[in-house]
Each structure stands twice: as C-alpha cells, then as structure tokens.
Design an enzyme around this catalytic site. Structure first.
Site, PDB file in Angstrom:
ATOM      1  N   ILE A 156      25.661 -24.283   0.393  1.00 50.48           N
ATOM      2  CA  ILE A 156      24.853 -23.452   0.865  1.00 50.48           C
ATOM      3  C   ILE A 156      23.500 -23.877   1.853  1.00 50.48           C
ATOM      4  CG2 ILE A 156      23.661 -22.388  -1.464  1.00 50.48           C
ATOM      5  CD1 ILE A 156      25.059 -19.558  -0.361  1.00 50.48           C
ATOM      6  N   ASN A 201      24.913 -34.318 -10.608  1.00 50.37           N
ATOM      7  CA  ASN A 201      23.794 -33.991 -11.447  1.00 50.37           C
ATOM      8  C   ASN A 201      24.637 -33.995 -13.027  1.00 50.37           C
ATOM      9  OD1 ASN A 201      21.213 -34.709  -9.893  1.00 50.37           O
ATOM     10  ND2 ASN A 201      21.925 -32.443  -8.649  1.00 50.37           N
ATOM     11  N   GLN A 208      21.186 -30.494 -13.299  1.00 47.62           N
ATOM     12  CA  GLN A 208      22.225 -29.805 -12.882  1.00 47.62           C
ATOM     13  C   GLN A 208      22.128 -27.741 -13.360  1.00 47.62           C
ATOM     14  OE1 GLN A 208      25.735 -30.655 -15.463  1.00 47.62           O
ATOM     15  NE2 GLN A 208      26.734 -29.445 -14.128  1.00 47.62           N
ATOM     16  N   HIS A 247      30.250 -30.457 -10.329  1.00 51.92           N
ATOM     17  CA  HIS A 247      30.230 -30.515  -8.743  1.00 51.92           C
ATOM     18  C   HIS A 247      29.810 -32.595  -8.239  1.00 51.92           C
ATOM     19  CE1 HIS A 247      27.132 -28.803 -10.106  1.00 51.92           C
ATOM     20  NE2 HIS A 247      26.797 -29.306  -8.532  1.00 51.92           N
ATOM     21  N   HIS A 251      28.022 -34.084  -4.793  1.00 49.69           N
ATOM     22  CA  HIS A 251      27.755 -33.806  -4.405  1.00 49.69           C
ATOM     23  C   HIS A 251      28.030 -34.808  -2.645  1.00 49.69           C
ATOM     24  CE1 HIS A 251      24.484 -30.675  -5.378  1.00 49.69           C
ATOM     25  NE2 HIS A 251      24.597 -31.483  -6.141  1.00 49.69           N
TER      26      HIS A 251
HETATM   27  P1  AMP Z   1      23.222 -29.009  -9.003  1.00 46.55           P
HETATM   28  O1  AMP Z   1      21.730 -28.995  -9.322  1.00 46.55           O
HETATM   29  O2  AMP Z   1      23.951 -30.064  -8.832  1.00 46.55           O
HETATM   30  O3  AMP Z   1      23.686 -28.442 -10.255  1.00 46.55           O
HETATM   31  O4  AMP Z   1      23.851 -27.991  -7.398  1.00 46.55           O
HETATM   32  C1  AMP Z   1      24.086 -27.153  -6.813  1.00 46.55           C
HETATM   33  C2  AMP Z   1      24.299 -27.216  -5.935  1.00 46.55           C
HETATM   34  O5  AMP Z   1      25.355 -25.602  -5.685  1.00 46.55           O
HETATM   35  C3  AMP Z   1      22.851 -26.521  -5.409  1.00 46.55           C
HETATM   36  O6  AMP Z   1      22.820 -27.991  -3.963  1.00 46.55           O
HETATM   37  C4  AMP Z   1      23.176 -25.651  -4.461  1.00 46.55           C
HETATM   38  O7  AMP Z   1      22.497 -24.997  -3.034  1.00 46.55           O
HETATM   39  C5  AMP Z   1      24.765 -25.218  -4.525  1.00 46.55           C
HETATM   40  N1  AMP Z   1      25.053 -24.142  -4.621  1.00 46.55           N
HETATM   41  C6  AMP Z   1      24.701 -22.617  -4.984  1.00 46.55           C
HETATM   42  N2  AMP Z   1      25.562 -21.654  -4.657  1.00 46.55           N
HETATM   43  C7  AMP Z   1      26.594 -21.966  -4.169  1.00 46.55           C
HETATM   44  C8  AMP Z   1      27.115 -21.497  -2.951  1.00 46.55           C
HETATM   45  N3  AMP Z   1      27.645 -19.605  -3.250  1.00 46.55           N
HETATM   46  N4  AMP Z   1      28.205 -22.168  -2.078  1.00 46.55           N
HETATM   47  C9  AMP Z   1      28.193 -23.503  -2.060  1.00 46.55           C
HETATM   48  N5  AMP Z   1      26.949 -24.071  -3.015  1.00 46.55           N
HETATM   49  C10 AMP Z   1      26.441 -23.245  -3.657  1.00 46.55           C
END
Ligand code: AMP
Length: 126
Positions: free
Chosen positions: A40, A97, A104, A110, A112
């Site tokens: 997002i 992460n 994280q 997840h 990336h």
């Molecule tokens: P992390 O810091 O590795 O946990 O990354 C979480 C990621 O999730 C970030 O890059 C956010 O931009 C992404 N994110 C959070 N909410 C959503 C959502 N509803 N749809 C898509 N990506 C999201």
C-alpha cells in the site's frame, strides 16, 4: 510500531484480514500456499508482498514450524511472482523483516519483493 515476530499469532492482524477477504488488496497472484499483492506504500516502482496462507508470525516462526510442503510452496510462489512480473532479467530484491530490530510491523510473515530500478546498497546507512 514494530512487533516481536514471535507467537502467539494475532488473527486480527491486517494480513490475516486480507486473507479472509475482510480488507481489499491489489492482488497479483494467489495459489494454495500464498497470496501476493501490491504494498500500500510502495518503496520502489514495483513493491509486492508475498505472504503464506498459514498462520505464521514471521520468518522465525515459519522456518521453525511450517511443513516442508508449506515452505516449498511459499518459496516457489515468491520466485513465480517475480518471474510472472518479468523481473528476472533486470533483477529484484527480496527482504523479510523479523522482530523489533528487523523493523517488522505486521505480525504475519511477508516477503517484500522490490524492483523497477537499481536498488543500491543492501542496507542504507543511518
Ligand atoms: P514490515 O515493516 O516488513 O512489517 O512491512 C509491512 C508492510 O505492509 C509495509 O511496507 C506496509 O506499507 C504494508 N502494508 C500495511 N498495510 C497494508 C495493506 N492494507 N495493504 C498492503 N500493504 C500494506
């Protein structure tokens, strides 16, 4: 806010809600093991997240407790998404992460997938 990345799994985390269809996502690919969708808040021209369908808090949790089939299915899915998007020739970066120091924020594993420009150093300086 960062999370520990350790169990127990929170069924109300945002990616669990995306998997249940309660929150929309811009889907790229889905199969038995995984769901891929656009981040997002993209940090590169292409920024896709690939998540396993199982309830895993982080890479630490997944690598320790997922079955061999889940691990194979998920890792293959990450590679397939990159191939599908035509990223192999120019190249791409994957990153997971884990926990507080890993930065994280969402407590569901997840990966990336970043691409679309030269991505520079592995870890940007402070
Ligand atoms: P992390 O810091 O590795 O946990 O990354 C979480 C990621 O999730 C970030 O890059 C956010 O931009 C992404 N994110 C959070 N909410 C959503 C959502 N509803 N749809 C898509 N990506 C999201």
């Amino acid at each position: 806010m960062t999370v520990s990345g350790m169990p127990p799994y929170d069924d109300n985390n945002i990616f669990a809600r995306i998997l249940r269809g309660e929150i929309p996502a811009k889907k790229v690919r889905e199969d038995e093991w995984s769901l891929a969708f656009h981040d997002i808040n993209p940090q590169a021209p292409t920024h896709v997240l690939v998540i396993p369908k199982g309830r895993y808090c982080s890479f630490a949790d997944f690598s320790a407790t997922a079955s061999a089939d889940e691990i194979a299915g998920f890792i293959r899915a990450v590679g397939t998404v990159a191939r599908m998007l035509g990223l192999e020739a120019p190249g791409y970066r994957i990153l997971a992460n884990m926990g507080d120091h890993g930065g994280q924020e969402v407590p569901h594993l997840h990966i990336h997938l970043f691409a679309g420009r030269s991505l520079g150093r592995m870890i940007p300086g402070p």
